[in-house]
Design a protein around this motif. Sequence first.
Motif, PDB file in Angstrom:
ATOM      1  N   ARG A   1      47.905  81.375  42.028  1.00  0.00           N
ATOM      2  CA  ARG A   1      46.663  80.844  41.907  1.00  0.00           C
ATOM      3  C   ARG A   1      46.493  79.907  43.562  1.00  0.00           C
ATOM      4  N   ILE A   2      47.397  78.560  43.499  1.00  0.00           N
ATOM      5  CA  ILE A   2      47.587  78.200  44.201  1.00  0.00           C
ATOM      6  C   ILE A   2      47.080  78.919  45.516  1.00  0.00           C
ATOM      7  N   LEU A   3      48.258  79.585  45.800  1.00  0.00           N
ATOM      8  CA  LEU A   3      48.643  80.233  47.177  1.00  0.00           C
ATOM      9  C   LEU A   3      47.307  81.368  47.598  1.00  0.00           C
ATOM     10  N   ARG A   4      46.498  81.725  46.615  1.00  0.00           N
ATOM     11  CA  ARG A   4      45.336  82.244  47.160  1.00  0.00           C
ATOM     12  C   ARG A   4      44.604  81.386  47.367  1.00  0.00           C
ATOM     13  N   GLN A   5      44.189  80.215  47.286  1.00  0.00           N
ATOM     14  CA  GLN A   5      43.297  79.344  46.998  1.00  0.00           C
ATOM     15  C   GLN A   5      43.159  77.796  47.783  1.00  0.00           C
ATOM     16  N   SER A   6      44.042  77.642  47.342  1.00  0.00           N
ATOM     17  CA  SER A   6      44.226  76.302  48.136  1.00  0.00           C
ATOM     18  C   SER A   6      44.526  76.484  49.297  1.00  0.00           C
ATOM     19  N   ASP A   7      43.922  75.101  49.874  1.00  0.00           N
ATOM     20  CA  ASP A   7      43.683  74.812  51.818  1.00  0.00           C
ATOM     21  C   ASP A   7      44.580  73.683  51.633  1.00  0.00           C
TER      22      ASP A   7
ATOM     23  N   HIS B   1      51.612  79.789  54.189  1.00  0.00           N
ATOM     24  CA  HIS B   1      50.247  80.447  54.025  1.00  0.00           C
ATOM     25  C   HIS B   1      50.086  81.926  53.885  1.00  0.00           C
ATOM     26  N   TYR B   2      50.970  82.281  53.126  1.00  0.00           N
ATOM     27  CA  TYR B   2      50.425  84.221  52.558  1.00  0.00           C
ATOM     28  C   TYR B   2      50.029  83.662  51.174  1.00  0.00           C
ATOM     29  N   ALA B   3      49.412  84.602  50.553  1.00  0.00           N
ATOM     30  CA  ALA B   3      48.860  84.570  49.093  1.00  0.00           C
ATOM     31  C   ALA B   3      49.751  85.031  48.203  1.00  0.00           C
ATOM     32  N   ASP B   4      51.016  84.931  48.300  1.00  0.00           N
ATOM     33  CA  ASP B   4      52.316  85.371  47.450  1.00  0.00           C
ATOM     34  C   ASP B   4      53.604  84.856  47.722  1.00  0.00           C
ATOM     35  N   PRO B   5      53.850  84.539  47.159  1.00  0.00           N
ATOM     36  CA  PRO B   5      55.905  84.304  47.121  1.00  0.00           C
ATOM     37  C   PRO B   5      56.187  85.138  47.705  1.00  0.00           C
ATOM     38  N   PHE B   6      55.700  86.876  47.225  1.00  0.00           N
ATOM     39  CA  PHE B   6      56.956  87.507  48.356  1.00  0.00           C
ATOM     40  C   PHE B   6      56.229  88.224  50.547  1.00  0.00           C
ATOM     41  N   PHE B   7      55.219  88.075  49.820  1.00  0.00           N
ATOM     42  CA  PHE B   7      53.874  88.514  51.120  1.00  0.00           C
ATOM     43  C   PHE B   7      53.757  90.272  50.859  1.00  0.00           C
TER      44      PHE B   7
ATOM     45  N   ASP C   1      42.539  86.768  53.178  1.00  0.00           N
ATOM     46  CA  ASP C   1      41.918  85.939  54.531  1.00  0.00           C
ATOM     47  C   ASP C   1      42.161  87.644  54.904  1.00  0.00           C
ATOM     48  N   GLY C   2      43.360  88.684  54.121  1.00  0.00           N
ATOM     49  CA  GLY C   2      43.203  90.406  55.027  1.00  0.00           C
ATOM     50  C   GLY C   2      42.593  91.362  54.843  1.00  0.00           C
ATOM     51  N   ALA C   3      41.391  90.723  53.511  1.00  0.00           N
ATOM     52  CA  ALA C   3      41.089  92.430  53.060  1.00  0.00           C
ATOM     53  C   ALA C   3      40.061  91.450  52.136  1.00  0.00           C
TER      54      ALA C   3
END
Length: 530
Positions: free
Chosen positions: A131-137, A235-241, A247-249
């Motif tokens: 959730r942090i990796l998807r939402q936090s700035d 900076h990507y949205a999950d621990p392993f990309f 941002d990309g979908a």
Amino acid sequence: MSSPSTNSRAIAEDAEVRLAPLSVSRNLAWWESQIAATDDNEERRTRAEIAWSDALSDPELFAAVERARAGGASDGARREIELLRNLMLSHQVPAPLRARIVELESSVDVRFSRHRGVVGGVEVDDTAIKRILRQSDDVAERREAWEASKTVGAEVAEDVRELARLRNEAARTLGYRDWFALSLAADELDEAKLIETLAAADRATAAPFTRWKGSLDARLAERFGRAVSELRPWHYADPFFQETPPDGAVDLDALFADRDVVALARRTFEGIGLPVEGILAASDLYPRDGKCQHAFCIDVDRRGDVRVLANVVPTQDSADTILHELGHGVYDLGFRDDLSWLLRSTHLVATEASALLFGALAGRREWLEAVLGLSPDGGAELAGRPRGARAAELLVFTRWVLVMNAFERALYADPDGDLDALWWGLVSRYQLVTPPDGRRAPDWAAKIHIAVAPVYYHTYLYGAIVAAQIAAALESSAGGIVDRPEAGAELRERLFEPGQSVRWDRLVEHVSGAPFGVDMLAREVSAANA
């Protein structure tokens, strides 16, 4: 076990009498260890796994299987004999070695279940980290969350290396180069063909992925106020990309807020005539401490006791996950009644194809309108974008599978090598992600599959390709999947009912009308930059 008959049908039936109860005991013990990671459950699981392995190691039975196989198994049990041989092969090693592998796998697995990272001084689970990796700035918070996701790697890394050594020792006693080669042989996969397929997937996705990721990185750089060259894994949205960032979908999470994701999944399968109420009633679906954080489906007895473990929250990713696991489940419920116990199972590629086929629905316009209730105007606004998002998902996931497969081949080639450097070299090459400056840590060991589901990841890519082939076939024959009972009937008849009575590659051609190949992948990813 008494001396097995030389008749292949009798051999298969004798094996079923012995193995089926042990399989149920093993599956139940494993289930309990995943829903509650206690010492007692770990011990029970280990005992059940060793009893199962002991039965599969029976040298007289294996010798009889090999004789029947060499003799052609002409009395109608040829397929059962092949499956029994594949099931028993990796267990034909000394008992102390088998026991040590089981014990170490159980120990590592329970540590994954118990482990929680720390962010802001608070223990958090994988869902919170994502959730942090998807939402936090907040870049500092993102970095702390990403690093927290990797701390389990340092905890288990040396044991994962030891597992690789032990597995290799087992494989070499059977005449195989290493565990990687043995695993493929037991799964009816040709290693040369796998390498060729992955190379073709690399060629098909390299250029479109580079273009797509260039656009993504430009957006991320703007979002976080830094140069593209300064972007790092957090900076990507999950621990392993391994998943497509919002941002990309098309970010659909807002559509799922306050929705009952399990009810949506139930509605999906009811709409195609594949009820899942029995599965859901037996399942463990919501997050809590001490529970495995990785979703799975398990067929306990091959006779209808099918369960899902998940950690459902109201997001699109969670909807994808529960649909995915139920895609495994309806397959397990769909075998013909007259199939023997040995045939009432699924090949990894076929079951992943079913799971990925259904999981992908959570991003499809027809599902968003019919099941989620998005208005036609809303669906029209999204028109075209979900297809591009699906293409992006395939690009991101394919590049991730290339990392995992190359890493595991190298791991089993040299478990004592510089795996930390190898990992980041592969991530840089295939995912175009810049490693953290000066980082030396066993980040590879934070991926649970490497430890307890080894040499598996390529089946996800194979499954994704097959799922695309099946989706195209159903579009042609039934007009799609959502709310089309004829699609459910076709899947049941052509994919589920045969179980393992047909080899996976022949089954793929039977259900999709085309042989397995990467051509469909190339067509699917072409929409990513459209």
